[in-house]
Scaffold this active site. Structure first.
Site, PDB file in Angstrom:
ATOM      1  N   LYS A  12       0.908  -1.060   0.174  1.00  0.00           N
ATOM      2  CA  LYS A  12       0.093   0.106  -0.080  1.00  0.00           C
ATOM      3  C   LYS A  12       0.815   1.252   0.114  1.00  0.00           C
ATOM      4  O   LYS A  12       1.935   1.282   0.814  1.00  0.00           O
ATOM      5  CB  LYS A  12      -0.901   0.102   1.068  1.00  0.00           C
ATOM      6  N   THR A  57      -3.143  -5.615   0.933  1.00  0.00           N
ATOM      7  CA  THR A  57      -2.401  -4.156   1.059  1.00  0.00           C
ATOM      8  C   THR A  57      -3.262  -3.305   2.113  1.00  0.00           C
ATOM      9  O   THR A  57      -2.742  -2.326   2.826  1.00  0.00           O
ATOM     10  CB  THR A  57      -2.550  -3.436  -0.289  1.00  0.00           C
ATOM     11  N   ARG A 183      28.667  36.025  -9.136  1.00  0.00           N
ATOM     12  CA  ARG A 183      27.359  35.413  -9.428  1.00  0.00           C
ATOM     13  C   ARG A 183      26.455  34.725  -8.279  1.00  0.00           C
ATOM     14  O   ARG A 183      27.166  34.466  -7.221  1.00  0.00           O
ATOM     15  CB  ARG A 183      27.431  34.676 -10.500  1.00  0.00           C
ATOM     16  N   GLN A 231      29.738  22.001  -9.008  1.00  0.00           N
ATOM     17  CA  GLN A 231      30.468  20.693  -8.861  1.00  0.00           C
ATOM     18  C   GLN A 231      31.308  20.813  -7.591  1.00  0.00           C
ATOM     19  O   GLN A 231      31.259  19.869  -6.711  1.00  0.00           O
ATOM     20  CB  GLN A 231      31.258  20.220  -9.860  1.00  0.00           C
ATOM     21  N   HIS A 259      19.523  29.207 -12.335  1.00  0.00           N
ATOM     22  CA  HIS A 259      20.229  30.339 -13.154  1.00  0.00           C
ATOM     23  C   HIS A 259      19.424  31.788 -12.720  1.00  0.00           C
ATOM     24  O   HIS A 259      18.419  31.937 -12.645  1.00  0.00           O
ATOM     25  CB  HIS A 259      20.255  30.239 -14.506  1.00  0.00           C
TER      26      HIS A 259
END
Length: 307
Positions: A12, A57, A183, A231, A259
């Site tokens: 379930k 279930t 940035r 990264q 961005h």
């Protein structure tokens, strides 16, 4: 027979259970979305329709709610462990149980001080507001002998408004992106970490503390890393957790690069000194990687879509 049965499971999904713990006038909330998946000796129900080995279930759903009362919900991980152990140990045909849990956080609403004109305003400890969009997640798997616990979070939105650069990248005839030396770095963190606890013979981690500390180290690394790439930030976030929490051996991130582009205000006679940005929700860069303790084999799926 021209066909055979492959991997199968049933259960379930998405049982929403809210547990209120009443400590006098002070109440505490645990709000979970629990999905149960069971597998084992289920060939007959597929081949002939015999339900002799099938736990309904609906019963798994009822068990979730009953266990919230019988065992309480100390943590998502501990609750999942109770459920997985029960299904495997109580049902002979069931060989493996996987419990997936999403936890929705609530924070207590701050009330007026004792000088308020509202009677008892300083005594209210039972009102809450949902915290942001961040969701805590857990997956607990048990096969009767070995455990695998993978925890984490999703939809944790973070931003650094400076201390981020991006330059020195490969350029070809299709490159139009300008190098950036100051940035905005923003992302929606989706992270899963795997615990090295795998047996009842081992000491079980403090799940609540471990989650809180992993989240803390992740956020501190994000804030404290002067980033030359998303990264690099990802690796620092994972390394901080691995180095700080001995119970965690592996962590995988999926980080969209949300961005933010400087708006050209020159047509209006205005100078945009890194103040006004356009936030683009798509397309977005998607940075994904796993950080491991040295000598550990990766087990978290590369595609975390269904984790």
């Amino acid at each position: 027979m021209p066909t055979i049965l492959g991997q199968n499971q049933y259960g379930k999904a998405e049982n929403r259970v809210v547990k209120i713990t009443r400590d006098g006038d002070t109440h505490h909330i645990k709000d979970l979305n629990v999905s149960v998946a069971l597998s084992g000796d289920m060939d007959d129900v597929h081949y002939s329709g015999s339900n002799a080995n099938v736990l309904p279930t609906d019963t798994t759903k009822n068990t979730v709610f009953a266990f919230a009362k019988e065992h309480g919900i100390e943590s998502a991980e501990q609750f999942g462990i109770h459920l997985a152990r029960h299904f495997v140990s109580s049902q002979e045909p069931i060989h493996r149980a996987r419990i997936r849990i999403e936890e929705y956080s609530w924070e207590r609403i701050a009330t007026s001080d004792g000088n308020s004109k509202f009677i008892g305003a300083d005594e209210v400890r039972h009102s809450f507001a949902r915290k942001g969009m961040e969701t805590r997640v857990s997956q607990i798997t048990y096969d009767g002998e070995n455990w695998e616990v993978i925890s984490g979070l999703k939809d944790l939105t973070v931003m650094n408004s400076t201390n981020s650069e991006f330059w020195g990248y490969v350029k070809d005839k299709y490159t139009t992106l300008k190098e950036a030396y100051d940035r905005i770095l923003a992302t929606d963190v989706s992270a899963r970490w795997r615990y090295n606890w795998a047996s009842d013979e081992q000491r079980m981690p403090n799940w609540e503390k471990s989650y809180e500390q992993a989240r803390k180290h992740m956020l501190q690394a994000f804030a404290e890393t002067y980033s030359l790439s998303l990264q690099q930030t990802l690796y620092q976030m994972g390394s901080r957790i691995i180095n700080s929490r001995s119970e965690i051996d592996e962590i995988r991130f999926s980080l969209p690069n949300n961005h933010h582009f400087l708006v050209d205000l020159e047509p209006f006679g205005l100078k945009n000194d890194n103040e006004v940005y356009f936030a683009a929700d798509r397309p977005y860069g998607l940075i994904e990687a796993t950080v491991l303790r040295d000598g550990v084999e990766p087990k978290i799926p590369v595609d975390m879509t269904n984790l």
